[in-house]
Motif scaffolding. Structure first.
Motif, short mmCIF file in Angstrom:
data_model
loop_
_atom_site.label_atom_id
_atom_site.label_comp_id
_atom_site.label_asym_id
_atom_site.label_seq_id
_atom_site.Cartn_x
_atom_site.Cartn_y
_atom_site.Cartn_z
N SER A 100 -14.04 6.36 -18.74
CA SER A 100 -12.69 6.20 -18.43
C SER A 100 -11.83 5.64 -18.92
CB SER A 100 -12.79 5.83 -16.43
OG SER A 100 -13.38 7.22 -16.00
N ILE A 101 -12.27 4.31 -19.21
CA ILE A 101 -11.54 3.41 -19.84
C ILE A 101 -11.48 4.47 -21.16
CG2 ILE A 101 -12.01 1.31 -21.11
CD1 ILE A 101 -13.47 -0.04 -18.89
N GLU A 102 -12.45 4.80 -21.31
CA GLU A 102 -11.91 5.67 -23.72
C GLU A 102 -10.80 6.52 -23.62
OE1 GLU A 102 -15.02 7.81 -25.17
OE2 GLU A 102 -16.41 6.03 -24.44
N ALA A 103 -10.44 7.49 -22.23
CA ALA A 103 -9.41 8.22 -21.58
C ALA A 103 -8.51 7.01 -21.74
CB ALA A 103 -9.92 8.65 -20.71
N ALA A 104 -8.56 5.77 -20.89
CA ALA A 104 -7.13 5.07 -20.71
C ALA A 104 -6.70 4.69 -21.64
CB ALA A 104 -7.22 4.21 -19.84
N LYS A 105 -8.03 4.55 -22.86
CA LYS A 105 -7.44 3.97 -24.22
C LYS A 105 -7.42 4.93 -25.39
CE LYS A 105 -9.43 1.72 -28.36
NZ LYS A 105 -11.21 1.64 -29.22
N ALA A 106 -7.09 5.80 -24.75
CA ALA A 106 -6.86 7.63 -25.68
C ALA A 106 -5.07 7.37 -25.73
CB ALA A 106 -7.46 8.60 -25.23
N ILE A 107 -5.09 7.53 -23.90
CA ILE A 107 -3.14 6.89 -23.60
C ILE A 107 -2.93 6.44 -23.57
CG2 ILE A 107 -2.59 6.82 -21.06
CD1 ILE A 107 -4.76 8.87 -19.75
N ILE A 108 -2.76 4.96 -23.80
CA ILE A 108 -2.58 3.71 -23.86
C ILE A 108 -2.11 2.99 -25.02
CG2 ILE A 108 -4.05 1.92 -23.74
CD1 ILE A 108 -2.59 0.86 -21.16
N GLU A 109 -3.09 4.00 -26.08
CA GLU A 109 -2.70 3.94 -27.58
C GLU A 109 -1.98 4.60 -28.12
OE1 GLU A 109 -6.28 3.70 -29.50
OE2 GLU A 109 -6.83 0.74 -28.94
N TYR A 110 -1.01 5.73 -27.45
CA TYR A 110 -0.48 6.11 -27.76
C TYR A 110 1.04 6.66 -26.56
CZ TYR A 110 -3.46 7.35 -31.45
OH TYR A 110 -4.53 7.03 -32.87
N GLU A 111 2.16 6.79 -27.51
CA GLU A 111 3.48 7.09 -26.68
C GLU A 111 2.62 8.18 -25.32
OE1 GLU A 111 7.72 8.14 -27.31
OE2 GLU A 111 6.82 7.65 -29.23
N ALA A 112 3.08 7.58 -24.63
CA ALA A 112 3.27 8.01 -22.77
C ALA A 112 4.66 8.12 -22.29
CB ALA A 112 1.70 7.79 -22.73
N PRO A 113 5.23 9.30 -21.60
CA PRO A 113 6.15 8.56 -20.26
C PRO A 113 5.46 7.31 -18.96
CG PRO A 113 4.89 11.53 -20.36
CD PRO A 113 4.07 10.78 -20.58
N PRO A 114 6.91 6.94 -19.14
CA PRO A 114 5.91 5.77 -18.56
C PRO A 114 5.50 5.84 -16.92
CG PRO A 114 8.82 6.56 -19.06
CD PRO A 114 8.16 6.78 -18.65
N GLU A 115 5.47 6.93 -16.56
CA GLU A 115 4.46 6.80 -14.62
C GLU A 115 3.11 7.21 -15.27
OE1 GLU A 115 6.82 8.99 -16.31
OE2 GLU A 115 8.25 9.21 -14.31
N VAL A 116 2.84 7.99 -16.41
CA VAL A 116 1.53 8.05 -17.19
C VAL A 116 1.03 6.63 -17.77
CG1 VAL A 116 0.27 9.17 -18.85
CG2 VAL A 116 1.53 10.35 -17.39
N PHE A 117 1.78 5.72 -18.32
CA PHE A 117 1.21 4.93 -18.81
C PHE A 117 1.32 3.82 -18.03
CE2 PHE A 117 2.99 0.65 -19.92
CZ PHE A 117 1.97 0.10 -21.27
N ASP A 118 1.80 3.29 -16.74
CA ASP A 118 2.33 2.87 -15.15
C ASP A 118 0.78 3.44 -14.85
OD1 ASP A 118 4.41 1.86 -15.80
OD2 ASP A 118 5.82 2.57 -14.46
N LEU A 119 0.28 4.55 -15.01
CA LEU A 119 -1.30 4.54 -13.87
C LEU A 119 -1.92 4.25 -14.53
CD1 LEU A 119 -2.42 6.41 -11.86
CD2 LEU A 119 -2.08 8.57 -13.74
#
Length: 114
Positions: free
Chosen positions: A28-47
């Protein structure tokens, strides 16, 4: 959350992995890393940020996982400093102004002595 058209299929899958109770926290942390290191919508980033903070603050979580979550959080909290972007004070900066001030003082002293 956000408009479904804005979230790509890859981002949707990463969110599913990150939030699934069946997925080990490490993954799950690996997935979070893949999300947080690239541009994402604010709601996704906040989650993602909330998920990482949850891992970091969980007293039962492995310290290694807490550290990994905190490193990812710090990546987005702090502005990264790139080598070579800062410079020390230039000792020559303002030299012209200082020389002019010294010249004016010397001229004033010379006039006062005459």
């Amino acid at each position: 959350m956000t408009d479904p058209e804005i979230i790509s299929p890859a981002l949707r899958k990463l969110l599913d992995i990150m939030t699934s109770p069946d997925v080990p926290v490490e993954r799950s942390i690996e997935a979070a890393k893949a999300i947080i290191e690239y541009e994402a919508p604010p709601e996704v980033f906040d989650l993602t940020y909330q998920f990482l903070m949850g891992v970091a603050q969980d007293p039962k979580a492995d310290v290694g996982l807490q550290l990994e979550a905190l490193k990812l959080i710090r990546k987005v909290e702090a502005r990264r400093v790139s080598p070579g972007t800062t410079r020390g004070a230039d000792p020559m900066e303002g030299l012209g102004k200082r020389l002019e001030e010294a010249r004016v003082k010397a001229e004033a002293k010379r006039k006062a002595m005459n």
